[in-house]
Design an enzyme around this catalytic site. Structure first.
Site, PDB file in Angstrom:
ATOM      1  N   HIS A   1     -10.327   2.121  -0.882  1.00 13.97           N
ATOM      2  CA  HIS A   1     -10.534   1.722   0.506  1.00 13.97           C
ATOM      3  C   HIS A   1     -11.325   0.421   0.491  1.00 13.97           C
ATOM      4  O   HIS A   1     -12.379   0.298   1.110  1.00 13.97           O
ATOM      5  CB  HIS A   1     -11.261   2.822   1.292  1.00 13.97           C
ATOM      6  N   HIS A  56       0.819  -1.207   0.000  1.00  9.13           N
ATOM      7  CA  HIS A  56       0.000   0.000   0.000  1.00  9.13           C
ATOM      8  C   HIS A  56       0.856   1.261   0.000  1.00  9.13           C
ATOM      9  O   HIS A  56       0.495   2.269  -0.605  1.00  9.13           O
ATOM     10  CB  HIS A  56      -0.929  -0.013   1.216  1.00  9.13           C
TER      11      HIS A  56
END
Length: 732
Positions: A95, A49
């Protein structure tokens, strides 16, 4: 000697998402065993990420520069010049994992995070979009996820006060265990007042701003780089909790402070919170950072250094300020009811030093935390080429009217009104075109200009042929922006894939990147920001490859644009790009025949550019009454959508096999409507430009008629189109 009260074991290392060889690399870098806090810092900085370790090699191949690009990838958001001393600042981010675990807060904090990325750059957010993907409608969890995610997106965006002007929602069984929530935001800034995250100057205060730090979101970035399994419910504490009203205050305080000249560098605390923001600011400026966690505002007692460094509590910023302006800065943040605390200092040591309760709990080389993160050239396998499906390979529907009605009334073809009516689409008063058309449009306040926004991708194409699917995602967004009359400026991407350690998944990623890059170069549509989300799989089953593309376009005059609804009775209907021939990977194949096979239609980028440029010129000269691009469902669905939107029917004539001509998804095509007195001149000019065009019919009446094929009332189509979503959410 740095104290370490927790023994570092192989299980602990693995639970932090670090491979044994990566841990060995850490030992080589620092020359000793890390503390528990340092292990957490490395896990945050070296996960997918934050480090892009599996994707960086390929992301470098994307075109990121252009005549209007002021800031490309590498900052919180991309920045593009729109003239008159103004710039549009935008980015899209995922998300996904948090939204599957806790739909409302996962989606809400996704919106909050992308808004911070934009106003961190000095821009006031003016528009938002989202791209949502859920499992098959029949799956027992899907309705719950749709309800929670849509409520979360609306709850945060509406309260913050930004209009949602576009987006997409799709369903497929491959998202059953892993929904996708991709959030986009755009803001306006002065082109000479863009704020960056690079810290400059030694001995300057590092200031914590915004909300207090809690335990929510601890380990969130690491969790976002992991596959799901039966322990999913245990991950609930890693989902952040958002407060849009605090974020609105943070926006106003930041923009007010930026006007004073006090801000040297600014970084929002997103993934990995205080860790990532501090390390990035220092490393970019070739500076060290020293933090004292005893000065960090907290909302929970007895928080450990590990928890404070990895918390992803929302609505927080980190800044480097001019020392002489500390008091002025503090007064602004106190006025807005926000925390302000000097928590550190910049140094010349190139070390990241963290102190807590009198101990040094971390002392690491700051550049290596980011620059020395592993970078992998993952093995990848190219998927076998699938055959193009000819019309003769597929049966026709038993009833064409029923087939068209089914396509516009299916889970993936129906109106998204139930979704976007839960979003505030008009707040700020500048929305010129709301969701439901080809692209959302806002006015640029104080000017005649407009900005257009679209987000799109066709995952079934990317699955069938990643290269063509990547090209098509870019071309579709470019076409949507063109269809309202705007000049496509630049794009952001959100690349959602499965486990990159599997060569076939990495092959999907590589193929899509190659296609995206080729399309962006050919269409002068650079990628200026983006996000990669990998490991989107549950029990080893990956999502469909979903490289969502978000695009921004510029209208010189916001009042001179096109809509996608039949506007008048008796207008001529023109088809740019010819009748459909390709049914492979089509919506017709999936929804009517219940099959997913064949290659997607190829994308001719040169033809795409020629046709789109001409369409924009015709719109700019106010010669057209409506424009709609042809995409999923082909010409038949495009005509039905225009008829539904305008409440006006049409009569058209087609050539070739009817199912291919109506439902083929050949690329680079548009439906145009023109008043009868202008049609001859428009046809002549289009043909003179070397563009394929056909006069296929005219608008009028209450039915959509395809001569010799079908007749169906617009009211019947509209009911099917509008009813599916509310009926589904009501449980019927």
């Amino acid at each position: 000697m740095i104290p370490n009260d927790i023994k570092i074991t192989p299980d602990l290392i693995a639970s932090h998402g670090l491979k044994p060889d990566e841990y060995e690399r850490i030992l080589d870098l620092i020359g000793r065993e890390p503390t528990f806090t340092e292990l957490g810092i490395f896990s945050a900085m070296w996960n997918e990420h934050c480090s892009y370790k599996s994707s960086k090699k390929w992301l470098k191949t994307l075109p990121t520069e252009g005549r209007r690009v002021l800031q490309g990838p590498g900052e919180n958001a991309g920045v593009v010049d729109i003239g008159d001393g103004q710039a549009v600042v935008f980015k899209m981010e995922s998300h996904n994992h948090p939204s599957y675990i806790e739909p409302y807060q996962g989606a809400a904090t996704g919106v909050g995070g992308i808004l911070r990325d934009v106003f961190t750059m000095g821009a006031r957010p003016v528009a938002a979009m989202n791209a949502l993907r859920f499992g098959e409608p029949e799956h027992p969890r899907t309705r719950h996820l749709v309800s929670g995610v849509v409520s979360g997106v609306g709850g945060y965006g509406n309260s913050f006060g930004v209009p949602t002007v576009g987006g997409e929602v799709e369903f497929h069984a491959r998202y059953n265990g892993n929904c996708l929530v991709n959030a986009f935001a755009a803001g306006l800034a002065r082109s000479d007042a863009i704020f960056l995250s690079k810290a400059e100057g030694i001995g300057l205060p590092v200031v914590y701003l915004g909300a207090k730090t809690g335990r929510d979101g601890v380990g969130g970035a690491t969790m976002a780089s992991a596959e799901f399994d039966d322990t999913i419910e245990e991950k609930r504490p890693t989902v952040q909790v958002g407060d849009p009203f605090t974020e609105k205050c943070l926006l106003e305080a930041c923009l007010e402070l930026m006007e004073t000249g006090a801000v040297i560098a600014i970084q929002d605390m997103g993934a990995a919170g205080l860790t990532c923001s501090a390390v990035e600011m220092g490393a970019k400026g070739d500076l060290g950072i020293e933090l004292d966690l005893d000065k960090v505002p907290v909302r929970e007692d007895h928080m450990s250094a590990y928890e404070m460094m990895l918390s992803e509590s929302q609505e927080r910023m980190l800044m480097v300020l001019r020392p002489a302006m500390e008091q002025e800065a503090e007064a602004i943040f106190r006025k807005w009811g926000l925390d302000f605390a000097i928590v550190g200092v910049t140094t010349d040591t190139l070390r990241f030093v963290v102190k807590h309760q009198g101990d040094v709990v971390a002392d690491l080389p700051i550049k290596e935390l980011g620059d020395e993160a592993p970078e992998y050239d993952r093995p990848w396998a190219e998927a076998a080429k699938l055959p193009l499906l000819a019309a003769t390979d597929l049966e026709e529907p038993a009833d064409y009217a029923s087939a068209l009605k089914a396509l516009v009334g299916s889970a993936n073809g129906s109106s998204r009104r139930w979704v976007y009516e839960q979003y505030d689409t008009l707040i700020q008063g500048n929305t010129a075109a709301s969701p439901g058309g080809d692209a959302g449009v806002i006015r640029v306040e104080g000017t005649r200009k407009g900005l257009s926004f679209s987000v799109d991708v066709t995952p079934r194409y990317c699955e069938a042929d990643p290269f063509e699917g990547g090209k098509q995602a870019v071309a579709e967004v470019w076409r949507n922006l063109t269809a309202v009359g705007s000049e496509p400026l630049a794009a952001t991407d959100n690349l959602n894939f499965g486990n990159p350690e599997r060569p076939e998944i990495m092959g999907q990623f590589v193929g899509c990147i190659k296609g995206i890059g080729e399309a962006c170069r050919e269409l002068d549509f650079p990628i200026v920001s983006g996000n990669v989300s990998l490991y989107n799989e549950t029990h080893g089953e990956a999502i469909l490859p979903t490289p969502a593309i978000g695009g921004v376009g510029l209208l010189p005059d916001v009042t001179v644009r096109a809509g996608a609804a039949f506007a008048n009775e008796g207008d001529a209907i023109l088809l740019i790009g010819g009748f459909g021939k390709h049914l492979g990977a089509s919506q017709y194949l999936a929804d009517i025949l219940g099959r997913e096979e064949g290659a997607p239609p190829p994308v001719d980028l040169a033809a795409e550019k020629r046709r789109g440029t001409l369409v924009r010129q015709l719109i700019g000269a106010a010669r057209l009454t409506a424009v709609h691009d042809i995409s999923s469902g082909g010409l038949g669905v495009a005509l039905a959508e225009m008829a539904i939107a305008g409440g006006i029917g049409a009569t058209v004539k087609i050539d070739g096999p009817a199912h291919a001509a109506l439902f083929g998804e050949d690329q680079g095509r548009y439906v145009l409507t023109v008043s009868q007195e202008r049609v001859d001149a428009v046809l002549e000019d289009v043909l003179d430009a070397g563009i394929e065009v056909q006069l296929i019919g005219k608008t009028g009446g209450k039915d959509l008629t395809v001569e010799g094929v079908l007749t169906i009332s617009v009211a019947n189509l509209q009911k099917a189109h509008e009813d599916w979503f509310p009926n589904y959410m009501a449980g019927s």
